[in-house]
Structures are given as structure tokens and as C-alpha cells.
Motif scaffolding. Structure first.
Motif, mmCIF file in Angstrom:
data_model
loop_
_atom_site.group_PDB
_atom_site.id
_atom_site.type_symbol
_atom_site.label_atom_id
_atom_site.label_comp_id
_atom_site.label_asym_id
_atom_site.label_seq_id
_atom_site.Cartn_x
_atom_site.Cartn_y
_atom_site.Cartn_z
ATOM 1 N N GLY A 156 33.931 15.420 -32.393
ATOM 2 C CA GLY A 156 32.512 15.110 -32.292
ATOM 3 C C GLY A 156 31.939 14.453 -33.523
ATOM 4 O O GLY A 156 32.342 14.746 -34.659
ATOM 5 N N SER A 164 28.040 13.724 -30.349
ATOM 6 C CA SER A 164 28.718 13.050 -29.239
ATOM 7 C C SER A 164 30.221 13.156 -29.441
ATOM 8 O O SER A 164 30.703 13.149 -30.576
ATOM 9 N N LYS A 165 30.962 13.239 -28.330
ATOM 10 C CA LYS A 165 32.415 13.289 -28.419
ATOM 11 C C LYS A 165 33.028 12.902 -27.090
ATOM 12 O O LYS A 165 32.386 12.974 -26.042
#
Length: 243
Positions: A156, A164-165
């Protein structure tokens, strides 16, 4: 049963819940002649008419519909464009008593699967992070991809105000300068796939969405064409978001 006015109007196909909420806050919507407040509740059968920007609308319903659209590069995800560019709505079939709502967006340089529905609550749930709807993409990238970079992308990265990942990253052709990957994530933030790769020094030069939740882009669906889902597929999508 009384429901919030923004939910009633969204489910009737007058736009996304977010856009309707903005119009209510700007006092652009009247119900039976009176300005409504955000969160105000009504029984749908008691609504005689809606005034939206002084345009009179009688609430009627089309049958619930969902379509897949294979978006080409160069089209934008908006209903009206001040620069008169081609939008994804230009080629969609006509609805008589409701409007198409796009489920998420793709930027102008991204192609592939877009979902549209005329049922607002479904669109809202498919886009909401709490339902963890899987989005899958084919990505052509340029640059060296190390195990460390893959680890970072899966762990992430902070983009904006959140992490976000990628849920998964699969290399489809090793040992080439222009490599193809299949990636998936559980969010749909603006340009999220491109920003993730860019954060580890990798440039994306082609991006295609091939899956959204239960729906996979059909191989036979040509670019710029749409396909209406049958009742079985619609039921699967409803079940995936507890509707």
C-alpha cells in the motif's frame, strides 16, 4: 414507507445520489412545488411531480436495466462536455422514464469495461468502498519491475488522503521491455492504477479494464459497442451488493 428524497430520485434514474445531493443543497429541486431539504423523507406514491431546474418531471419507471459498454480510448465519462468531445453516453440505448448512471469512471486514455444502470441504489453500492467490489485491469508498463516494487504495490501507498494498493499483480509476459500485467484492486479512485505504478517509477502506456465485480468484459464485444445483461446476470450483481 418513507425514504430520503435523494434515494428516491436516484433510484428513479435522475442521476447519481451524489449529484442529486448537490442539486438539493443548491435548492435546484422541488417536490410538488416546494423546495426540498437534504435527507427529507417522502412516500414515493405521494410525489406528484418533481421540478428539476424548473423542468417538470413525472416519476415513472423503466424496467431495471444494466449494460456493459466497451469504452474506446478518447471518450470521456460525462453526460455533457463543454469542449464537445465524444462521451460514453453517445452510443447508449435510449431510456424513456429514467437515465443511465455510469458505475464509476475511466479516464480518457483508458479503455474497457464500463457498467451502466438506471437503478441508482445499485450504482451507489457498486461504487461504495464498503462493498469491496473487485476491479481488474490489463496494464502494459515500461520500466523495470522488481520484487521490492511488487511488495510495495501490494502493501500500500498513500495517495491523497488514503492508502491505495493492488489486491493482486500477475506478470503475463516476463523479460520484455513492454510488459503486460493483470492487476486488481478493491477501490476506484481517480487514476488509481496509473498513480500506483507511477509511485514506484513505472510508466503505464496502456490500460484496459476487463472486470468489474461479477461482470467480465466479453471478448466478442467490440470497442464502442454495448451489451444488455440478462436477468440472471442482473440477479448476480444484485446479490453481490446485498440487494
Amino acid at each position: 414507507m418513507k425514504e430520503k428524497i435523494q434515494k428516491i430520485l436516484s433510484n428513479s434514474g435522475l442521476g447519481s445520489r451524489r449529484n442529486i445531493e448537490k442539486k438539493i443543497c443548491n435548492k435546484l429541486i422541488r417536490v410538488n412545488g416546494k423546495i426540498v431539504l437534504l435527507g427529507e423523507r417522502f412516500v414515493k406514491k405521494d410525489i406528484q411531480y418533481i421540478l428539476l431546474k424548473n423542468k417538470k418531471i413525472i416519476l415513472k419507471k423503466d424496467i431495471i436495466k444494466i449494460i456493459i459498454y466497451n469504452k474506446p480510448i478518447g471518450e470521456i465519462c460525462t453526460n455533457k462536455d463543454p469542449y464537445k468531445r465524444i462521451t460514453v453516453f453517445n452510443k447508449l440505448p435510449k431510456l424513456y422514464y429514467s437515465k443511465w448512471i455510469n458505475v464509476g469512471r475511466l479516464d480518457i486514455n483508458t479503455s474497457g469495461l464500463l457498467l451502466f444502470t438506471n437503478y441508482g441504489e445499485l450504482a451507489y453500492r457498486l461504487m461504495h468502498p464498503s462493498y469491496k467490489i473487485k476491479r481488474e485491469y490489463l496494464v502494459r508498463i515500461f520500466g523495470k519491475v522488481s520484487k521490492k516494487k511488487i511488495f510495495i504495490l501490494k502493501k500500500g501507498i498513500k495517495i491523497g488522503n488514503s492508502i491505495s494498493k493492488f489486491y493482486e499483480i500477475i506478470n503475463l509476459n516476463y523479460k520484455k521491455k513492454n510488459q503486460w500485467f493483470k492487476v486488481s484492486l478493491l477501490q476506484g479512485k481517480n487514476k488509481e492504477v496509473r498513480l500506483l505504478w507511477s509511485s514506484v517509477g513505472i510508466k503505464v502506456n496502456r490500460l484496459i479494464r476487463i472486470r468489474y465485480g461479477k461482470i467480465i468484459l466479453p471478448k466478442k464485444l467490440k470497442s464502442g459497442c454495448f451489451l444488455e445483461l440478462n436477468s440472471n446476470d442482473i440477479k448476480k450483481i444484485f446479490n453481490s451488493v446485498n440487494l
